[in-house]
Design a protein around this motif. Structure first.
Motif, short mmCIF file in Angstrom:
data_model
loop_
_atom_site.label_atom_id
_atom_site.label_comp_id
_atom_site.label_asym_id
_atom_site.label_seq_id
_atom_site.Cartn_x
_atom_site.Cartn_y
_atom_site.Cartn_z
N ASP A 165 0.88 -1.17 0.00
CA ASP A 165 0.00 0.00 0.00
C ASP A 165 0.92 1.22 0.00
O ASP A 165 2.10 1.10 -0.32
CB ASP A 165 -1.00 -0.03 1.17
N SER A 166 0.42 2.39 0.37
CA SER A 166 1.24 3.59 0.24
C SER A 166 2.46 3.58 1.17
O SER A 166 3.38 4.38 1.00
CB SER A 166 0.40 4.85 0.48
N VAL A 200 8.88 3.79 1.86
CA VAL A 200 10.12 2.99 1.90
C VAL A 200 11.03 3.40 0.74
O VAL A 200 12.23 3.65 0.92
CB VAL A 200 9.81 1.48 1.83
N LEU A 201 10.46 3.52 -0.46
CA LEU A 201 11.26 3.89 -1.64
C LEU A 201 11.82 5.31 -1.51
O LEU A 201 13.00 5.54 -1.75
CB LEU A 201 10.40 3.81 -2.91
N LEU A 202 10.95 6.24 -1.11
CA LEU A 202 11.38 7.65 -1.07
C LEU A 202 12.42 7.87 0.02
O LEU A 202 13.38 8.63 -0.16
CB LEU A 202 10.18 8.59 -0.88
N ALA A 257 3.48 -1.85 -8.68
CA ALA A 257 3.78 -0.89 -9.74
C ALA A 257 2.64 0.11 -9.90
O ALA A 257 2.85 1.31 -10.11
CB ALA A 257 4.03 -1.62 -11.06
N LYS A 258 1.41 -0.38 -9.78
CA LYS A 258 0.24 0.51 -9.91
C LYS A 258 0.22 1.55 -8.77
O LYS A 258 -0.09 2.72 -9.00
CB LYS A 258 -1.04 -0.35 -9.89
N ASN A 297 3.21 8.77 -8.64
CA ASN A 297 4.27 9.39 -9.45
C ASN A 297 5.68 9.15 -8.92
O ASN A 297 6.56 10.00 -9.07
CB ASN A 297 4.04 10.89 -9.55
N VAL A 298 5.87 8.00 -8.28
CA VAL A 298 7.17 7.68 -7.68
C VAL A 298 8.27 7.65 -8.74
O VAL A 298 9.41 8.03 -8.48
CB VAL A 298 7.09 6.32 -6.93
#
Lengths: 104, 145
Positions: A55-56, A61-63, A86-87, A93-94
């Protein structure tokens, strides 16, 4: 959620397994941050082949990992992203900040 | 009693219940024969709504969260996530993308995900009384068959 780590030739690779949500993300973020601080890699890879759902929380984690690597002057790439994560990443807009490669 | 299928489950605001809640909603919606993509949308939206209740409604104590699912029309699933926590003073502000009071480990994208992945989203909240999130999704795969 499982986090496997591999460090080779300056590249720190995390292979995540399980579902990424608020419950699991905090622990995952801490493990990733601790390992980056310990190894100080030039390149970090998040391998999401084992992540069937996010989920968000996964966005955070990525940012955060992206920011951490940028502070070290290194780079982050995200690999093997399944359709559902991916969705979620696309919806936020990652891709503008962190390049991610989808599972074909 | 109107003949309409529904479920109602209640659980404490422990983060371990996030996976439970989204999977219960996905299993309930499975009777509409959704695609994997639609199942993913439902799981994402429920995960966001339940996480909001866990993080924001009950920041310092455990409280109860209720998940209700029903099928108001033959290819429509309605999901309600309700809490009796602190409530949201300014709902439009809370729904803005990237707005969060949850700190660095939150992305502020919860409501955007619910809005983007479901067909409708309604948020009712009263400070001190709690928040009710109502989401609907039409399962197109069934309609197409």
């Amino acid at each position: 959620m499982s986090v496997q780590t591999n460090f080779e030739n300056g590249e720190l690779r995390f292979s995540l397994g399980g579902e990424l949500d608020h419950h699991s993300a905090r622990d995952v973020m801490r493990k990733i941050a601790d390992e980056i601080d310990r190894r100080l890699p030039g390149k970090c890879v998040l391998d999401l082949a084992g992540v069937g759902f996010t989920d968000s929380s996964g966005i955070a984690v990525l940012l955060r990992t992206h920011k951490h690597m940028r502070e070290l002057g290194g780079s982050l790439s995200v690999e093997n992203v399944h359709a559902q994560p991916a969705k979620v990443f696309r919806a936020a807009n990652v891709g503008k900040m962190v390049a991610f490669q989808e599972v074909r | 009693m109107k003949s309409e299928n529904y479920i109602k489950v209640e659980f404490p605001s422990m983060s371990a219940n996030e996976a439970f809640a989204r999977n219960v909603a996905a299993i309930f919606a499975a009777r509409l024969d959704p695609t994997l993509d639609e199942v993913g949308d439902i799981k994402t939206a429920v995960s966001e709504a339940v996480t909001n209740s866990i993080v924001h409604a009950y920041p310092s104590e455990l409280g109860r969260i209720q998940l209700r699912c029903r099928l108001p029309e033959h290819n429509l699933v309605e999901i309600v996530v309700r809490d009796w926590g602190v409530g949201i003073a300014d709902v439009p502000q809370a729904m803005e993308p990237m707005f969060t009071t949850g700190g660095e480990d939150r992305s502020g994208m919860g409501f955007s995900m619910m809005e983007g992945f479901m067909d409708s989203l309604k948020v009712r909240s009263s400070p001190g009384k709690g928040t009710t999130v109502t989401m609907k999704k039409r399962i197109l795969s069934k309609a197409r068959k």
